[in-house]
Design an enzyme around this catalytic site. Sequence first.
Site, mmCIF file in Angstrom:
data_model
loop_
_atom_site.group_PDB
_atom_site.id
_atom_site.type_symbol
_atom_site.label_atom_id
_atom_site.label_comp_id
_atom_site.label_asym_id
_atom_site.label_seq_id
_atom_site.Cartn_x
_atom_site.Cartn_y
_atom_site.Cartn_z
ATOM 1 N N ARG A 49 -40.756 39.357 10.387
ATOM 2 C CA ARG A 49 -40.115 39.317 9.056
ATOM 3 C C ARG A 49 -39.397 37.986 8.901
ATOM 4 N NH1 ARG A 49 -35.655 43.098 8.741
ATOM 5 N NH2 ARG A 49 -34.414 41.230 8.749
ATOM 6 N N GLU A 73 -33.811 33.140 8.695
ATOM 7 C CA GLU A 73 -34.322 33.193 10.068
ATOM 8 C C GLU A 73 -35.694 33.853 10.084
ATOM 9 O OE1 GLU A 73 -32.847 35.796 13.014
ATOM 10 O OE2 GLU A 73 -32.426 37.407 11.622
ATOM 11 N N ASN A 75 -37.789 36.605 12.237
ATOM 12 C CA ASN A 75 -37.592 37.672 13.230
ATOM 13 C C ASN A 75 -38.911 38.043 13.890
ATOM 14 O OD1 ASN A 75 -34.684 38.532 12.521
ATOM 15 N ND2 ASN A 75 -35.718 38.502 10.540
ATOM 16 N N SER A 80 -36.833 45.545 11.169
ATOM 17 C CA SER A 80 -36.580 46.882 10.635
ATOM 18 C C SER A 80 -36.618 46.913 9.108
ATOM 19 C CB SER A 80 -35.245 47.407 11.145
ATOM 20 O OG SER A 80 -34.231 46.566 10.716
ATOM 21 N N LYS A 253 -33.000 31.636 17.805
ATOM 22 C CA LYS A 253 -32.412 30.690 16.841
ATOM 23 C C LYS A 253 -32.666 29.242 17.281
ATOM 24 C CE LYS A 253 -30.072 34.055 14.576
ATOM 25 N NZ LYS A 253 -30.766 35.305 14.926
ATOM 26 N N LYS A 313 -24.499 29.874 15.279
ATOM 27 C CA LYS A 313 -25.271 31.041 15.728
ATOM 28 C C LYS A 313 -25.586 30.999 17.221
ATOM 29 C CE LYS A 313 -27.609 31.802 11.301
ATOM 30 N NZ LYS A 313 -28.876 32.166 10.652
ATOM 31 N N GLU A 317 -29.796 38.706 18.168
ATOM 32 C CA GLU A 317 -30.396 39.373 17.015
ATOM 33 C C GLU A 317 -29.581 40.618 16.685
ATOM 34 O OE1 GLU A 317 -32.934 38.151 15.386
ATOM 35 O OE2 GLU A 317 -33.129 36.547 16.859
ATOM 36 N N GLY A 318 -29.777 41.115 15.468
ATOM 37 C CA GLY A 318 -29.233 42.433 15.152
ATOM 38 C C GLY A 318 -27.941 42.427 14.362
ATOM 39 N N ARG A 399 -32.329 42.983 0.608
ATOM 40 C CA ARG A 399 -31.012 43.524 0.966
ATOM 41 C C ARG A 399 -29.969 42.832 0.107
ATOM 42 N NH1 ARG A 399 -30.978 42.234 7.221
ATOM 43 N NH2 ARG A 399 -32.191 40.531 6.342
#
Length: 423
Positions: A49, A73, A75, A80, A253, A313, A317-318, A399
Amino acid sequence: MCMISPLTNWSNLFSVTVLDHDFTGKLYESYVKAKEIGITQPLSLGIFRSDYIVNEDGSKTNEEDSVSIKQVEFNTVSVSFGSLSSKVSQLHTYLADSDTYGPSAEFLKGKTAISKSIDGLADGLAVAYKEYAKNNVLVSGYSKQVVLFIVQPGERNVFDQRHIEYSLYNNYGITSYRVTLDNVRLETKLLETNGVQKLIYTPTNAEVSVVYYRSGYAPTDYPTEEEWDARVYLETSHAIKSPTLLTQLSGAKKIQQILTDKETIRKFLPNSTPQNLEQLLATFVDLYPMDTSPNGLIARKLAQEQPEKFVLKPQREGGGNNVYKENIPGFLKTLPEEQWGAYILMELIKPPEFKNKILRAGEIYFGGVISELGVFGTILWDSSNSKILHNEQVGWLLRSKLQSSNEGGVAAGFGCIDSVYLF
Ligand code: ADP
Ligand code: MG
């Protein structure tokens, strides 16, 4: 969408992140261990993604030039909300088209788009499943070939995962099972067949053709050596992994920062026209290393003098791991300078703000809202000959979050899943 497939051996790039011993270092070490034991499966499945935010450049007067999308970024592990995105866009479409929102939302009718990501992500898994079946006759005495989801103990995001499982079953008749990393050794075994280690799911005596990680992306997923050991063990099995350790590492990253460099990216896209390359580069904001290279020294100065323009950063992740704006100098003070190189410094994207409401956990929030678009893609490639067997864009995720929150994570508690309005 432009997807850079991790066809190359990244090991020479990874010497720079060795500073993050505890996690990125461990992932790489696990890859080296697996390689020593033997990695036999040449096929690799990416379920990716790529996240974007619209940037508004106040210095440009013309609207077309001033507004553009910038990548947040890329992924490469456990991406998800592909399922919940489809469900929420179905919900919004239903509510708009059935007049439930009332006359003030008339403009929404027929203008909300439904993401097909549930089926799209399942299609990617099915492509890998079928390719495995083509190359591997079911081990004699075993019931069938299946997909194995690697999930977190006490998984909270199970509803996002289940729709992919049901789509796989309904559209392809493919069964999947769910296992946590700490149970991998208990519920599976390796069976040597024709020189490769077939992965067997023992409760149903099924041969695993695809291992799909919805866990394994954060240090908390590896509380003991047992989970790291399970990761190496799965890597050496003949099942196709989504992702392999190297593919997961390619989403770091640090790699994103290295891939914003024009000369580096040209190496990965040798056939792209100069115009295409410029279009791609225009989707990146400035990313800097924080090491002692010339660019790193520039970044160290910027982080101290103009922190309000940046996000710092780590290789994580997450959600919930980044350090924003004014907090950067104070945070850096808490770290020995030798560890700064394990971070990257990224220019902040400046999205236009809209007034809207967010419904989250039973409460309504009102204010300036900004949105982040994620584009899903699935890709299957053969690392033995660099051939791409499948490469599809499979839907999106929108989102939205209140402008006042730096992070946009839904699971991490800062945002909500939204729908795209096309006008
Ligand atoms: P993670 O891998 O933990 O999800 P991200 O890099 O995606 O980390 O950052 C988390 C969130 O922080 C993003 O979803 C986005 O809302 C915000 N963010 C990250 N980088 C930027 C940026 N350069 N400009 C503006 N917002 C950002
Ligand atoms: Mg993210």
